[in-house]
Design a protein around this motif. Sequence first.
Motif, short mmCIF file in Angstrom:
data_model
loop_
_atom_site.label_atom_id
_atom_site.label_comp_id
_atom_site.label_asym_id
_atom_site.label_seq_id
_atom_site.Cartn_x
_atom_site.Cartn_y
_atom_site.Cartn_z
N UNK A 143 37.03 54.22 39.82
CA UNK A 143 37.28 52.85 39.35
C UNK A 143 35.93 52.16 39.19
N UNK A 144 35.62 51.74 37.97
CA UNK A 144 34.34 51.07 37.70
C UNK A 144 34.60 49.68 37.16
N UNK A 145 33.78 48.72 37.57
CA UNK A 145 33.86 47.39 36.99
C UNK A 145 33.30 47.42 35.58
N UNK B 81 26.11 39.58 30.88
CA UNK B 81 25.35 40.21 31.96
C UNK B 81 26.17 40.30 33.22
N UNK B 82 25.90 41.31 34.02
CA UNK B 82 26.66 41.52 35.24
C UNK B 82 27.99 42.20 34.95
N UNK B 83 28.90 42.07 35.91
CA UNK B 83 30.18 42.78 35.81
C UNK B 83 31.34 41.82 36.02
N UNK B 84 32.45 42.11 35.34
CA UNK B 84 33.69 41.40 35.62
C UNK B 84 34.19 41.77 37.02
N UNK B 85 34.84 40.84 37.65
CA UNK B 85 35.44 41.12 38.97
C UNK B 85 36.91 41.48 38.86
N UNK B 86 37.49 41.33 37.65
CA UNK B 86 38.92 41.57 37.49
C UNK B 86 39.25 42.46 36.30
N UNK B 87 38.25 43.17 35.77
CA UNK B 87 38.48 44.10 34.67
C UNK B 87 37.80 45.42 34.99
N UNK B 88 38.53 46.53 34.75
CA UNK B 88 38.06 47.81 35.27
C UNK B 88 38.22 48.95 34.25
N UNK B 89 37.44 49.98 34.49
CA UNK B 89 37.55 51.24 33.76
C UNK B 89 38.00 52.28 34.78
N UNK B 90 39.16 52.91 34.52
CA UNK B 90 39.72 53.89 35.44
C UNK B 90 39.48 55.31 34.92
#
Length: 575
Positions: free
Chosen positions: A501-503, A509-518
Motif C-alpha cells: 500500500x503506497x500513498x 508536492x508531498x503525498x495524499x493521506x487518503x488516496x492510495x496505490x495498492x
Amino acid sequence: MRAQFRSRIRLVLAFLILAALGIFLRLYFVQIVHGETYSQKADRQFSSGGSGLFDRGAIYFTRKDGTLISAATLATGFLVAINPQVLGDPEAAYSAILSVAPSSTIPRDAFIAAAAKKSRVYIEVAHRLSDENGQALSAREVPGVQVLRERWRQYPGGKLAAQSIGIVSYGSGDARAGRTGLEAMYEGTLARSGDSLYRNFFAELFSGMSNLLVNAKDAREGDIITTIEPEVQTRLAGDLAKLNQRYSSKESGGIIMDPATGAIIAIASYPTYDGNNLQSVDPTLLGNSFVEHVYEFGSIMKPITMTAALDAGVITPATTYDDTGCITVNTARICNWDAKARGVIPMRQIIMQSLNVGSSWIADQLGQDAFREYFTKLFAEKTGVDLPNETGALLRNLFKPQQVGYSTAAFGQGIAVTPMQMIRALGALANGGTMVQPHLVRAIRLNSGIERTLDWGKKTPIFSATSTRETVEMMSALNDEILYGGKAKIPTMSVAAKTGTAQLTSPGGGYYTDRFFHSFTGFFPAYNPRFIILLYTNDPKGVQYASETLNTTFLDLVHFLIDYYAVPPDRGFST
C-alpha cells in the motif's frame, strides 16, 4: 568415356527433376495456398486502378496444449466505390447502398458532394460490408457503383489483451501500419510488401539464416505466436474488471509470468478497449501502462530490500532490531502502518507485519552504496520486453546524500518503476536470484511455414539462491499465517505472497493521506515457482489497504491456475 557420359546424363536428369519439382511446388503455392489472395488482388487492381488489397501477418495466442488461437487476423468483405462520371442518379444509388450498409456509409450530404466530383473516377463510400450484403448490392448492378473485395484487421478476442496486441491504423499518408503494442513492435514481421506473394519459394525456404535471426528486427514477413494463454488472459481480465468496478479505481492491472523463462502468460488492464471499434476509443487507453507508466509500488518492495541485505551479509534471518513504531530520518517522520511499536523482533516480522520502520532499519544496515548498487541492477535499465515505448524508472532519490531517500525506497515510496520492471525484479526472488527477460512472443512463423523460436535467454544474476530462499520462507509464512488470519493457506501448495500500500503523490508536492496505490505479488509453488503474479489497483475508493482489495483476487487466481494447469502439490496435508 561411357562412364563420364552416363554421369553427365544423370546430372542433367537430376537437374530436370529438381526443376520440375520446383515448378510443381510453385504451382501448388500459387494455385492452392495463395490462390484466393491472387484472385482478390487481381480483382482490386482491375477495378480500382491498382489499389492493393490489404495484407498483414497474423498474431496468435497459445493455449496450454500448444493450440494456436487467433488474436489478430484479416477479415474479408466488400467495399463500395462510386465512379461520378458514370453515376446517373446519385439519390437512387445512395438509397441502394444505404439499404445494405446503413452503418458503414458516408452521410448523405458527403455522398452527394462526392458524386458531384465529375473529374474523379473512383471514390470509396462504404466499407466492411458482409459477403451477403456485398453480393446483394452487386446483384443490383447500379450504374456507377462498384462492389469490390477488401480486407481489414480484425481482433477475434475483442478486448482480450488489446493494449498489448495493439492496433493497426493509418499514419501519415495512406499507409496502414501497426501503431501500438505488438502490432507496432513486430511491424517488420507482420507487414507485407507489395510483391510478397511473388517471392521465390526456395529463396524464402533456404535464404541465408543470418537474415532470419530469432528477433523482431531480423525475422521478416511472417506471423507472430505469443506466450499469452487465452483462458488465463480471459480470467485475469475478468477479475480485474470486477475489482476495478467494485472499488471505482482509476485503473487496475495484472501480469502472470513464468519466472524461470520470462514468458508472460497473461497481461491485462482495466479500463481497456476493443480494437475492432476504434471510433469510440478514448485515445489515452491506446498506450500500455505496463511499460509506459511508473508507480510507487509500496510494500511489495520490502522483500527485495530484505533479500539485498541478506545477500550482502549485513543481516541474517535471526537478526533482531528494536521496533519503536516511528522514527525520524533527516527531518522526515517514518512510521509503521499503524504507528505501533513492536519491540525487539526478528527479521521475518518485517515482512509478515509489513513494517516500514524495519525496512528503513535494513536500509541503514545495508548502506547507501550497496543499496544503490542492488536497486540500480534491478531497476536502472529497461526490461527489453517486446512492447514499444518502454520508459525507465525514477530513481533520483538514490543518487542524493540524504538517507531518507533510501529509507523510503526500502518500503517502496520515493522511487517509481514500471509494472514490467517490478515483476521482473520480483521474479528474481522466485527464480533463485536470477532475473530474466520478460516477453510476449515466443516464435515467428514465416510464410514458408518454418517456425523460428525467439531467443529470450538473457539472464542477470542479482542475489544468491540462499538469500532468496530465506526471503521466500518469510513470504510463505505471511501467506500461511497472516492473510485472512491463516485461512489463505493451501495445505498442498506453498505460496509466497506480499501486499503493498503506497500513498499517492499530490500534484502540489508531498503525498495524499487518503488516496492510495495498492499492489500484490505472489508466486507458487513457493520454492520452485511455476507462476508469479503481480496485481495493482490505482486509487481505489473507500478502502485503505491492499489486503482489503487484492487478497481475494490473488488467491482466486492461484486456485484457478493450480486447477487449470494441474500444478502438482509440493507439500502434504497439515495435521
